[in-house]
Design a protein around this motif. Structure first.
Motif, PDB file in Angstrom:
ATOM      1  N   ARG A  57       0.838  -1.210   0.000  1.00  0.00           N
ATOM      2  CA  ARG A  57       0.000   0.000   0.000  1.00  0.00           C
ATOM      3  C   ARG A  57       0.873   1.260   0.000  1.00  0.00           C
ATOM      4  O   ARG A  57       0.588   2.217  -0.719  1.00  0.00           O
ATOM      5  CB  ARG A  57      -0.913  -0.036   1.218  1.00  0.00           C
ATOM      6  CG  ARG A  57      -1.827   1.124   1.345  1.00  0.00           C
ATOM      7  CD  ARG A  57      -2.715   0.958   2.567  1.00  0.00           C
ATOM      8  NE  ARG A  57      -3.205   2.253   2.963  1.00  0.00           N
ATOM      9  CZ  ARG A  57      -3.690   2.530   4.141  1.00  0.00           C
ATOM     10  NH1 ARG A  57      -3.771   1.610   5.060  1.00  0.00           N
ATOM     11  NH2 ARG A  57      -4.117   3.736   4.431  1.00  0.00           N
ATOM     12  N   GLU A  58       1.941   1.269   0.785  1.00  0.00           N
ATOM     13  CA  GLU A  58       2.827   2.435   0.846  1.00  0.00           C
ATOM     14  C   GLU A  58       3.577   2.639  -0.464  1.00  0.00           C
ATOM     15  O   GLU A  58       3.761   3.768  -0.915  1.00  0.00           O
ATOM     16  CB  GLU A  58       3.814   2.301   2.004  1.00  0.00           C
ATOM     17  CG  GLU A  58       3.167   2.457   3.359  1.00  0.00           C
ATOM     18  CD  GLU A  58       2.412   3.768   3.522  1.00  0.00           C
ATOM     19  OE1 GLU A  58       2.975   4.848   3.243  1.00  0.00           O
ATOM     20  OE2 GLU A  58       1.230   3.715   3.932  1.00  0.00           O
ATOM     21  N   TRP A  59       4.025   1.538  -1.093  1.00  0.00           N
ATOM     22  CA  TRP A  59       4.702   1.662  -2.388  1.00  0.00           C
ATOM     23  C   TRP A  59       3.739   2.188  -3.450  1.00  0.00           C
ATOM     24  O   TRP A  59       4.112   3.024  -4.282  1.00  0.00           O
ATOM     25  CB  TRP A  59       5.295   0.321  -2.823  1.00  0.00           C
ATOM     26  CG  TRP A  59       6.659   0.087  -2.243  1.00  0.00           C
ATOM     27  CD1 TRP A  59       6.981  -0.731  -1.208  1.00  0.00           C
ATOM     28  CD2 TRP A  59       7.882   0.696  -2.663  1.00  0.00           C
ATOM     29  NE1 TRP A  59       8.336  -0.670  -0.955  1.00  0.00           N
ATOM     30  CE2 TRP A  59       8.909   0.197  -1.830  1.00  0.00           C
ATOM     31  CE3 TRP A  59       8.224   1.605  -3.655  1.00  0.00           C
ATOM     32  CZ2 TRP A  59      10.241   0.580  -1.964  1.00  0.00           C
ATOM     33  CZ3 TRP A  59       9.558   1.991  -3.789  1.00  0.00           C
ATOM     34  CH2 TRP A  59      10.538   1.472  -2.955  1.00  0.00           C
ATOM     35  N   GLN A  60       2.493   1.722  -3.423  1.00  0.00           N
ATOM     36  CA  GLN A  60       1.506   2.222  -4.380  1.00  0.00           C
ATOM     37  C   GLN A  60       1.287   3.722  -4.187  1.00  0.00           C
ATOM     38  O   GLN A  60       1.219   4.476  -5.153  1.00  0.00           O
ATOM     39  CB  GLN A  60       0.183   1.470  -4.233  1.00  0.00           C
ATOM     40  CG  GLN A  60       0.222   0.064  -4.743  1.00  0.00           C
ATOM     41  CD  GLN A  60      -1.049  -0.703  -4.424  1.00  0.00           C
ATOM     42  OE1 GLN A  60      -1.750  -0.435  -3.449  1.00  0.00           O
ATOM     43  NE2 GLN A  60      -1.349  -1.699  -5.252  1.00  0.00           N
ATOM     44  N   LEU A  61       1.187   4.133  -2.925  1.00  0.00           N
ATOM     45  CA  LEU A  61       1.021   5.558  -2.640  1.00  0.00           C
ATOM     46  C   LEU A  61       2.230   6.339  -3.154  1.00  0.00           C
ATOM     47  O   LEU A  61       2.080   7.382  -3.795  1.00  0.00           O
ATOM     48  CB  LEU A  61       0.829   5.792  -1.139  1.00  0.00           C
ATOM     49  CG  LEU A  61       0.730   7.260  -0.714  1.00  0.00           C
ATOM     50  CD1 LEU A  61      -0.507   7.920  -1.309  1.00  0.00           C
ATOM     51  CD2 LEU A  61       0.713   7.368   0.809  1.00  0.00           C
ATOM     52  N   ALA A  62       3.430   5.832  -2.904  1.00  0.00           N
ATOM     53  CA  ALA A  62       4.639   6.527  -3.340  1.00  0.00           C
ATOM     54  C   ALA A  62       4.678   6.696  -4.859  1.00  0.00           C
ATOM     55  O   ALA A  62       5.007   7.779  -5.362  1.00  0.00           O
ATOM     56  CB  ALA A  62       5.876   5.770  -2.863  1.00  0.00           C
ATOM     57  N   PHE A  63       4.328   5.639  -5.586  1.00  0.00           N
ATOM     58  CA  PHE A  63       4.345   5.730  -7.048  1.00  0.00           C
ATOM     59  C   PHE A  63       3.291   6.720  -7.547  1.00  0.00           C
ATOM     60  O   PHE A  63       3.545   7.491  -8.477  1.00  0.00           O
ATOM     61  CB  PHE A  63       4.133   4.359  -7.690  1.00  0.00           C
ATOM     62  CG  PHE A  63       5.343   3.483  -7.641  1.00  0.00           C
ATOM     63  CD1 PHE A  63       6.537   3.867  -8.239  1.00  0.00           C
ATOM     64  CD2 PHE A  63       5.308   2.269  -6.995  1.00  0.00           C
ATOM     65  CE1 PHE A  63       7.669   3.065  -8.191  1.00  0.00           C
ATOM     66  CE2 PHE A  63       6.433   1.455  -6.935  1.00  0.00           C
ATOM     67  CZ  PHE A  63       7.611   1.857  -7.533  1.00  0.00           C
TER      68      PHE A  63
END
Length: 149
Positions: A57-63
């Motif tokens: 979820r955090e990686w998706q937000l970052a991208f």
């Protein structure tokens, strides 16, 4: 490579090693057949999977945040950090509060605008409210992804 990406990749890789080790132990405990071992094994399997979901979820937000920043930069609309600072580097509180009010008014006037929420999240951050800044980025991200569809 963008600043901050390497440490995030390293931490994610370390978590992968942790996940591999814990899942292996969890499976071994489940295979014992002992009720306590099975219970502990299932707990050992569930906890890292929940953490994995949070990391994804955090990686998706970052991208998504990076996509938004790139788009705003292309348009020449990326927010500029021009708030006055103390000699120690702290943002002037009164200036941050004034900038926040402008961003909040815009987000209230345009509640479905990912850009307004993006800008509001940075105003929250400048005002020192990291929790609301992150929530604002999540809202901006959701609106941005919905607009892409």
């Amino acid at each position: 490579m963008r600043r901050g990406v390497l440490p995030a990749v390293v931490v994610t890789a370390l978590f992968g090693l942790y996940l591999w080790a814990v899942v292996g132990k969890g499976i071994a405990l489940v295979r014992t057949g002992d009720p306590f071992g099975v219970t502990m094994g299932l707990a050992a399997l569930v906890a890292p999977l929940v953490c994995l979901g949070l990391i994804v979820r955090e990686w998706q937000l970052a991208f998504t945040v990076q996509k938004m920043a790139d788009l705003l930069a292309e348009r020449g609309e990326l927010p500029v950090d021009d708030l006055p600072r103390s000699p120690g580097g702290r943002i002037d509180r009164a200036a941050a509060d004034a900038a926040f009010e402008v961003a909040r008014a815009r987000a209230e006037a345009e509640p479905d605008s990912w850009k307004a929420w993006y800008l509001l999240s940075f105003a929250y951050d400048a005002a020192g409210d990291r929790k609301r800044a992150r929530a604002g980025l999540r809202k901006a991200s959701a609106l941005f992804r919905a607009a892409e569809r």
